[in-house]
Design an enzyme around this catalytic site. Structure first.
Site, mmCIF file in Angstrom:
data_model
loop_
_atom_site.group_PDB
_atom_site.id
_atom_site.type_symbol
_atom_site.label_atom_id
_atom_site.label_comp_id
_atom_site.label_asym_id
_atom_site.label_seq_id
_atom_site.Cartn_x
_atom_site.Cartn_y
_atom_site.Cartn_z
ATOM 1 C CD GLU A 1 -3.103 -0.903 2.200
ATOM 2 O OE1 GLU A 1 -2.694 -0.615 3.249
ATOM 3 O OE2 GLU A 1 -3.885 -1.504 2.358
ATOM 4 C CD GLN B 1 -12.834 -0.666 -23.600
ATOM 5 O OE1 GLN B 1 -12.105 -1.395 -24.141
ATOM 6 N NE2 GLN B 1 -13.982 -0.429 -23.652
ATOM 7 C CE LYS C 1 -2.219 -0.852 -35.323
ATOM 8 N NZ LYS C 1 -1.581 -0.643 -34.156
ATOM 9 C CG ASP D 1 1.722 4.591 -33.277
ATOM 10 O OD1 ASP D 1 1.180 5.103 -33.605
ATOM 11 O OD2 ASP D 1 1.955 3.075 -33.271
HETATM 12 C C1 R5P Z 1 -3.595 2.458 -31.782
HETATM 13 O O1 R5P Z 1 -3.717 2.304 -32.234
HETATM 14 C C2 R5P Z 1 -1.611 2.863 -31.019
HETATM 15 O O2 R5P Z 1 -1.731 4.216 -31.570
HETATM 16 C C3 R5P Z 1 -0.681 2.191 -31.157
HETATM 17 O O3 R5P Z 1 -0.883 1.974 -32.664
HETATM 18 C C4 R5P Z 1 -0.813 1.033 -30.359
HETATM 19 O O4 R5P Z 1 -1.189 1.195 -29.340
HETATM 20 C C5 R5P Z 1 0.762 0.289 -30.768
HETATM 21 O O5 R5P Z 1 0.825 -1.407 -29.709
HETATM 22 P P1 R5P Z 1 1.316 -2.322 -29.777
HETATM 23 O O6 R5P Z 1 3.594 -1.430 -29.886
HETATM 24 O O7 R5P Z 1 1.082 -3.494 -29.183
HETATM 25 O O8 R5P Z 1 1.855 -2.549 -30.825
#
Ligand code: R5P
Length: 279
Positions: free
Chosen positions: A37, A90, A181, A207
């Protein structure tokens, strides 16, 4: 006087923000009891707190709530900066019966906050889950600056990152393109084959998040096959689950670059200036 309170996710960013703004970092004790905790204590008077703490991983959420509670009992105002807004993905109901974690987190955080700043949340509409003043800082331009003179093309590994790639490309003054993707599971993605004008060029794949690295690895594979020269990999939030970073480098990436929203050896760019601009 405003003071910065660094949660344990963000000591480096807190220092960078302190340098950027001139606000001092307040002394805080954060400990764990033997059962795990969390315990939090402010060691000095604070009137206006700027708390910096991620909502990832789960332990950091409790720590954030306790920091907020301690501040509420002492200070008149607190701005909460969440560099990486965990549980943001989410952001709606995809299947009947699900919780919307991005909204629930906002409800809990706003209970003890005057305002909130998120850095590149997964979707911008997340900000609307807050009923207190909430702003978004965008680190795309700062990360793009790092690649000026290094690359001649920005690649988004999926369509969701295409607008980020476009923005980065306009800073670097180069072209951009994106892959498409399809996510099969949490850790498996499939990237559609796409011919790109990358042969002999230096490229950066950009990204918002690198989690398991699957998305980046698929993109690297295609760029290697298409004979791109140096392949850089960059993101705002580098989670690097498992050994994602090693796998990305083994696949042929020359360098990985992330911001300090999640602090690691790859945090080569700071989001402090973007945050300071919104304070
Ligand atoms: C998803 O839409 C995000 O923009 C990233 O592309 C995603 O979270 C990347 O996840 P990972 O590295 O597990 O492929």
């Amino acid at each position: 006087m405003k003071k910065i309170l660094a949660g344990s996710s963000s000591p480096m960013l807190a220092k960078n923000l302190s340098k950027e703004t001139g606000y001092p970092i307040a002394s805080v004790s954060i400990k764990r009891f033997p059962d795990g905790e969390c315990y939090v204590k402010l060691n000095e008077e604070v009137e206006h707190a700027i708390i910096i703490q991620n909502t990832y991983p789960d332990e950091n959420i409790i720590e954030l709530f306790l920091l907020q509670d301690a501040v509420r009992r002492m200070a008149g105002r607190m701005d909460v900066i969440i560099p990486y807004y965990g549980y943001g993905r989410q952001d709606k109901i995809f299947e009947y019966g699900e919780a919307i974690s991005a909204e629930k987190m906002a409800r809990l955080i706003e209970q003890d906050a005057s305002s909130v700043i998120l850095i590149n949340p997964h979707k911008e509409h997340i900000i609307n889950f807050f009923s207190i003043p909430a702003k978004i800082a965008d680190a795309t331009e700062t990360i793009a600056e790092y690649f000026k003179g290094k690359v001649d093309m920005v690649i988004a590994p999926d369509k969701g990152a295409a607008s980020m790639a476009a923005k980065a490309a306009s800073v670097i003054q180069c072209e951009y393109d994106y892959f498409e993707k399809h996510r099969i599971s949490g850790s498996v993605v499939e990237t559609k084959l796409k011919k790109m004008d990358v042969a002999g060029r230096n490229v950066v794949i950009l990204d918002d998040i690198i989690s398991t690295g699957g998305t980046m690895i698929q993109a690297i594979k295609q760029l290697v096959k298409q004979e791109a020269n140096d392949i850089y990999v960059a993101c705002i939030h580098g989670l690097f689950i498992g050994n994602a970073d090693d796998r990305i480098l083994q696949e042929g990436a020359k360098e990985i670059v992330t911001t300090d929203t999640i602090e690691s050896a790859y945090s080569k760019v700071s989001v402090a200036r973007e945050i300071a601009n919104l304070l």
